[in-house]
Design an enzyme around this catalytic site. Sequence first.
Site, PDB file in Angstrom:
ATOM      1  N   ALA A 108      16.630  64.271   8.158  1.00 15.14           N
ATOM      2  CA  ALA A 108      17.400  64.806   7.030  1.00 15.14           C
ATOM      3  C   ALA A 108      17.966  63.692   6.160  1.00 15.14           C
ATOM      4  O   ALA A 108      18.038  62.535   6.568  1.00 15.14           O
ATOM      5  CB  ALA A 108      18.544  65.663   7.549  1.00 15.14           C
ATOM      6  N   TYR A 140      20.142  70.161   6.728  1.00 15.60           N
ATOM      7  CA  TYR A 140      19.176  69.536   5.814  1.00 15.60           C
ATOM      8  C   TYR A 140      19.617  69.623   4.345  1.00 15.60           C
ATOM      9  O   TYR A 140      19.344  68.741   3.556  1.00 15.60           O
ATOM     10  CB  TYR A 140      17.823  70.250   5.912  1.00 15.60           C
ATOM     11  N   SER A 170      22.640  63.546  12.286  1.00 16.31           N
ATOM     12  CA  SER A 170      21.897  64.232  11.215  1.00 16.31           C
ATOM     13  C   SER A 170      20.909  65.196  11.840  1.00 16.31           C
ATOM     14  O   SER A 170      20.542  65.057  13.010  1.00 16.31           O
ATOM     15  CB  SER A 170      21.131  63.214  10.392  1.00 16.31           C
ATOM     16  N   ASP A 171      20.451  66.173  11.066  1.00 14.98           N
ATOM     17  CA  ASP A 171      19.305  66.958  11.508  1.00 14.98           C
ATOM     18  C   ASP A 171      18.077  66.042  11.396  1.00 14.98           C
ATOM     19  O   ASP A 171      18.122  64.987  10.745  1.00 14.98           O
ATOM     20  CB  ASP A 171      19.138  68.235  10.682  1.00 14.98           C
ATOM     21  N   TRP A 172      16.982  66.472  12.011  1.00 19.47           N
ATOM     22  CA  TRP A 172      15.817  65.587  12.165  1.00 19.47           C
ATOM     23  C   TRP A 172      15.170  65.230  10.807  1.00 19.47           C
ATOM     24  O   TRP A 172      14.743  66.108  10.080  1.00 19.47           O
ATOM     25  CB  TRP A 172      14.818  66.251  13.114  1.00 19.47           C
TER      26      TRP A 172
END
Length: 765
Positions: free
Chosen positions: A284, A249, A280-282
């Site tokens: 992000a 993030y 990507s992270d959720w």
Amino acid sequence: MKNTFLLICFACLNLTVSAQQKAAPQLNKNNVKEIIKALSLDEKVKLVVGMGMYIPGAPAGLLPPNDPEDDKIAPKVPGTSGRTHAIPRLGIPSITLSDGPAGIHFMDLTNAKPKYATAIPIGTLLASTWDTIMTQKAGEILGREAKDYGIDIVLTPAFNIQRNPLGGRNFEYYSEDPFLSGTIAAAVTNGIQKQGIGVSVKHFAANNTETNRMKLNTIVSERALREIYLKAFEIAVKKSNPWTLMTSYNLINGTYTSESKDLISKILRKEWGFKGLVMSDWFAGQNAAVSLGAGNDLQMPGRPDQFQTILNGAKNGSLAMANLDSSVERVLNLVVKTITFKNYNYSNTPDLTANAAISRMIASEGMVLLKNDHALPLAKSSTIALFGNASYDIIAGGTGSGDVVKKYTISLDEGLVNSGFKLQQNNKSVYEDYVKSENAKKPTPSFMDVFNPFYIKEMEVKNELIVESVANSDVAIITIGRISGESKDRKVENDFNLTDAEKQTLQSLSESFHAKNKKVIVVINAGGVIEMASWSHWADAILMAWQPGMEGGNAIADILSGKTNPSGKLTATFPVSYTDVPSSQSFPGKQLPLKEGEILDPVMPTYPAEITYDDDIYVGYRYFNTKKVKTAYEFGFGLSYTQFEYSVIKLSSTEFKDEITATITIKNSGKTAGKEIVQLYLCAPSEKLKKPSEELKGFAKTKLLQAGESQTISFQLTPAELASYDSSLSSWIAEAGKYSIRIGASSLDIKQTKEFHLAKNLMVK
Ligand code: BGC
């Protein structure tokens, strides 16, 4: 006549359409390039943006709406973290991604038909085994259960560096040391991928703080980044070839990691040779087109605005079509490897019984015995006075995406009874009533609770109960419990430090039991480091049991009873006090004001913020040992019920050429069978660059050595292990001079030392 003509026309049209459909190529592992040519621009963009995330129980409007078309397509496995788009006309299925590090995680809060998974021990416990065979077994459980539930990718292993003891997600992570973290991550990855299931190694990189995690700018030197925060990923990538990697993030030196070309395209892909997909992270990052252009192939869980941004970028030329095509290619190369693509006929019935038994074994292998003043193992059939909420309501793991929906958990009271011990009954009923009534206050589970761990305040113990316990039992055991999780960091007061009630109970137990020559044992059921120096003298034995998963109570009892000889060692330093930690001044960073028009995210209120890694490369033992700061327990520490002897080290040469081998023999010199974790530290010359006093460069766990039995262990050192990162040359350099190999039972308990020499500076690729 007219009707007949129309019918013929329709038939012709149908034939043309189905001929076209037949003509469309269908994805297979050899025709990815052909498929890319057949995709429309819209379809390409769909493939690089996930299908969104629907969480039952989330307040309306909280999560961005899915594409209405997507809503018509039922998920293959409900309640998982995400899925990719399907393009049926080209034979491209949607694949399913699920958390996480301590077991397969379903977020199906409706619980209409709960899907249970084995809650294995948390990451820190796995790493505390220092055992790549054992941790590979943990990975195998995750891989097998994912496969049994039809899941393609497990979003694990998570192995950011435990920079500060208050890090809210430290429990998911492995260590303060990158060599140990990367080696364990590779073992877990191999265990999962052996089953034909992919991993997503995460969170890349320098994601070591949860406060303001989505907008935290990490300011870090290039050397610290390379040697500490990227190193574990480099090892895992090179040793286990993960199918996917998840960016983090945070920003690093002003750039979101998911939008950093340097990090993704240059370091990860070009320098380390990573061949997999980057996601990507959720939710992000900031700009999906920039992210894609940087090499972050898949935006997860995917939002309609990201689809639009990428589409616009591709149309107006700000996003090169070659970049989009490369990302699509990586998505397709991933898809063809998955069980969904291979139409694997999954059972939906994992062998939870067999996996729980393995989880129990791993749990006891990673517990760390910190103190033992002739208190353990317990005498057979002792009567135990059991104190502490967590003794009756064990904390199996942390919260957030690293949590697991489990069918049951074994608390310590049950584990002890299962092992043949007797419990002081009144004690048990008082605690059980308290825990039950406190648990009843738990709010009905809601989406927000994922980020708000419920924690029962420690019961204040009445003196009568202690008096009664001393009279009716042989020994006291008290469990100190801690929970933490995603999106929040821990606090010093009443978390890192013990609460007044805990200290009070401990002191009273100590005075009363010791007055009758009876022992007091403390079990710590926590996800991370806590303060110990101020109270450890009250305890005769201390067992760091971590958060040991659903079989935790049985696993703790295995150690306390001596069925398993403790063999875990600490993967992070336990400081005397929090202020001794080098990052205590900078953690968790400085919150900055909101920019004009900026609003707070309703799920995770995240401010822009900044943190400077002023401890540089001196993280954990690299600081404590170099600066000779006293610790409560040093990195690598852990006791056994037996003792080990270390022979002298044999070196293959005293002059370093391409590599050097150090060989040592470990003998169980005690009376009980046991395993030893042997640690190799290297002390390097520091002509140009400053170096820590020593760094971990090798470790091994012996087999179960019977009393008197020995095992010979060899460690290979290559130029890479000798090198440090010289930012002025943008290179890894092994400096010429004298190197000292230190092999021991912890970072301070060095048993044997040997030196070798490097004639000339070596530039290491
Ligand atoms: C976490 C990730 C996780 C993802 C999906 C994010 O909030 O940071 O670790 O894999 O959610 O659940």
